[in-house]
Motif scaffolding. Structure first.
Motif, PDB file in Angstrom:
ATOM      1  N   TYR A 299      26.910   4.646  21.285  1.00 48.94           N
ATOM      2  CA  TYR A 299      26.234   4.941  22.544  1.00 48.94           C
ATOM      3  C   TYR A 299      25.572   3.667  23.038  1.00 48.94           C
ATOM      4  CZ  TYR A 299      26.430   9.913  21.148  1.00 48.94           C
ATOM      5  OH  TYR A 299      26.835  11.168  20.778  1.00 48.94           O
ATOM      6  N   GLY A 300      25.569   3.445  24.354  1.00 42.09           N
ATOM      7  CA  GLY A 300      24.905   2.264  24.892  1.00 42.09           C
ATOM      8  C   GLY A 300      24.329   2.515  26.269  1.00 42.09           C
ATOM      9  N   THR A 301      23.208   1.833  26.557  1.00 46.13           N
ATOM     10  CA  THR A 301      22.529   1.938  27.863  1.00 46.13           C
ATOM     11  C   THR A 301      22.910   0.729  28.714  1.00 46.13           C
ATOM     12  OG1 THR A 301      20.636   3.046  26.845  1.00 46.13           O
ATOM     13  CG2 THR A 301      20.248   2.007  28.983  1.00 46.13           C
ATOM     14  N   SER A 302      23.348   0.971  29.939  1.00 39.56           N
ATOM     15  CA  SER A 302      23.770  -0.120  30.823  1.00 39.56           C
ATOM     16  C   SER A 302      22.579  -0.979  31.261  1.00 39.56           C
ATOM     17  CB  SER A 302      24.454   0.460  32.062  1.00 39.56           C
ATOM     18  OG  SER A 302      24.461  -0.504  33.094  1.00 39.56           O
ATOM     19  N   ARG A 303      22.650  -2.253  30.934  1.00 43.21           N
ATOM     20  CA  ARG A 303      21.599  -3.197  31.312  1.00 43.21           C
ATOM     21  C   ARG A 303      21.515  -3.320  32.846  1.00 43.21           C
ATOM     22  NH1 ARG A 303      19.510  -7.431  28.462  1.00 43.21           N
ATOM     23  NH2 ARG A 303      21.040  -7.179  26.806  1.00 43.21           N
ATOM     24  N   ALA A 304      22.666  -3.420  33.505  1.00 40.75           N
ATOM     25  CA  ALA A 304      22.681  -3.630  34.963  1.00 40.75           C
ATOM     26  C   ALA A 304      22.041  -2.448  35.692  1.00 40.75           C
ATOM     27  CB  ALA A 304      24.120  -3.824  35.441  1.00 40.75           C
ATOM     28  N   PHE A 305      22.370  -1.227  35.247  1.00 41.52           N
ATOM     29  CA  PHE A 305      21.832  -0.019  35.879  1.00 41.52           C
ATOM     30  C   PHE A 305      20.308  -0.008  35.777  1.00 41.52           C
ATOM     31  CE2 PHE A 305      20.270   4.288  35.778  1.00 41.52           C
ATOM     32  CZ  PHE A 305      20.999   4.949  36.756  1.00 41.52           C
ATOM     33  N   VAL A 306      19.819  -0.263  34.559  1.00 45.63           N
ATOM     34  CA  VAL A 306      18.376  -0.199  34.311  1.00 45.63           C
ATOM     35  C   VAL A 306      17.646  -1.273  35.109  1.00 45.63           C
ATOM     36  CG1 VAL A 306      16.643  -0.666  32.527  1.00 45.63           C
ATOM     37  CG2 VAL A 306      18.540   0.901  32.053  1.00 45.63           C
ATOM     38  N   GLU A 307      18.183  -2.496  35.109  1.00 44.04           N
ATOM     39  CA  GLU A 307      17.495  -3.583  35.800  1.00 44.04           C
ATOM     40  C   GLU A 307      17.451  -3.338  37.308  1.00 44.04           C
ATOM     41  OE1 GLU A 307      19.298  -7.151  34.242  1.00 44.04           O
ATOM     42  OE2 GLU A 307      18.101  -7.024  32.399  1.00 44.04           O
ATOM     43  N   ALA A 308      18.567  -2.813  37.853  1.00 46.57           N
ATOM     44  CA  ALA A 308      18.604  -2.537  39.298  1.00 46.57           C
ATOM     45  C   ALA A 308      17.583  -1.460  39.655  1.00 46.57           C
ATOM     46  CB  ALA A 308      20.002  -2.106  39.716  1.00 46.57           C
ATOM     47  N   ALA A 309      17.507  -0.419  38.844  1.00 42.89           N
ATOM     48  CA  ALA A 309      16.583   0.688  39.142  1.00 42.89           C
ATOM     49  C   ALA A 309      15.128   0.237  39.012  1.00 42.89           C
ATOM     50  CB  ALA A 309      16.875   1.862  38.217  1.00 42.89           C
ATOM     51  N   LEU A 310      14.838  -0.564  37.988  1.00 46.64           N
ATOM     52  CA  LEU A 310      13.461  -1.064  37.823  1.00 46.64           C
ATOM     53  C   LEU A 310      13.079  -1.940  39.013  1.00 46.64           C
ATOM     54  CD1 LEU A 310      13.032  -2.024  34.050  1.00 46.64           C
ATOM     55  CD2 LEU A 310      12.074  -0.080  35.277  1.00 46.64           C
ATOM     56  N   GLY A 311      14.048  -2.740  39.475  1.00 46.69           N
ATOM     57  CA  GLY A 311      13.810  -3.614  40.625  1.00 46.69           C
ATOM     58  C   GLY A 311      13.461  -2.823  41.873  1.00 46.69           C
ATOM     59  N   ARG A 312      13.871  -1.545  41.916  1.00 42.77           N
ATOM     60  CA  ARG A 312      13.561  -0.693  43.078  1.00 42.77           C
ATOM     61  C   ARG A 312      12.303   0.131  42.854  1.00 42.77           C
ATOM     62  NH1 ARG A 312      19.168  -1.016  43.032  1.00 42.77           N
ATOM     63  NH2 ARG A 312      20.047  -1.340  45.081  1.00 42.77           N
ATOM     64  N   GLY A 313      11.591  -0.145  41.778  1.00 43.06           N
ATOM     65  CA  GLY A 313      10.331   0.560  41.522  1.00 43.06           C
ATOM     66  C   GLY A 313      10.508   1.979  41.036  1.00 43.06           C
TER      67      GLY A 313
END
Ligand code: 5GP
Length: 210
Positions: A84-98
């Protein structure tokens, strides 16, 4: 995707299988806006009713390993013989949007995320079943897994529970309404942390000439 001027964070939810984590996550999502659930990648076969890109992105082991080597995962772990793995790109983009990004991951993943991101960006909650018997009853009544898989999940449950003290919060799920309300309270309070509302505060402080 919505955007918030506040600072987002990762909300890690971990629990042994059958503790009601998915139901609680749904409860939370219905009551809080600006929440996004991270969709993990897994080598596990889809269960009946699970659709690509909703519960998971389903890939074969070669694809998983390649993505892992490319650094695509913020964290990854082997659970019950599957990756199982968590997508780094997804998480970083969402955090960037607050946004508040919920991660439904096990204790191994939680450890890696805490290590890879600053403590300020991570809030972790362990969902605790009221007793071990409750857990085995729920797993059986769910009817999703074979008896062998259930037996393996039960033996893994104690191992997962043994990591309860690595989490910021523990919610005991003996009553959905109460446990759900506790989870909502945790997220509400975490969103109000001074460090997360600084940009909103700046506007107010300016009106005081500060
Ligand atoms: P299931 O196969 O029942 O959906 O999930 C089995 C376990 O894998 C659960 O404990 C779940 O939290 C964990 N899990 C699901 N996705 C991830 C992930 O991306 N990373 C990690 N470390 N664990 C995950």
């Amino acid at each position: 995707m919505t955007t918030s001027s506040d600072k987002g964070f990762l909300l890690i939810l971990s629990a042994p299988s059958g503790a009601g984590k998915s139901t609680l996550a749904r409860f939370l999502k219905e009551r809080q806006s600006g929440l996004l659930t991270s969709v993990s990648t897994t080598t596990r076969a889809p269960r009946p009713g699970e659709r690509e890109g909703e519960a998971y992105f389903f890939v074969d082991l070669d694809t998983f390993r390649r993505q892992q080597e490319e650094g695509a995962f913020l964290e990854s772990a082997e659970v019950f013989g599957n990756c199982y793995g968590t997508s780094r790109a997804f998480v970083e983009a969402a955090l960037g949007r607050g946004l508040v990004v919920t991660l439904d991951i096990d204790w191994q993943g939680a450890r890696q995320v805490r290590g890879n991101l600053g403590a300020e960006d991570v809030v972790s909650v362990f969902i605790m079943p009221p007793t071990c018997d409750h857990l085995s009853d729920r797993l059986r009544s769910r009817g999703q897994d074979s008896p062998e898989v259930i037996a393996r999940r039960m033996s893994a449950a104690a191992a997962e529970v043994s990591h309860w003290d690595e989490y910021d919060y523990v919610v005991i799920n003996d009553d959905l309404e109460r446990a759900g309300a506790e989870l909502v309270a945790i997220v509400s309070a975490e969103r109000l942390k001074r460090s997360r509302i600084e940009s909103r505060l700046r506007g107010i402080l300016e009106t005081f000439g500060l």
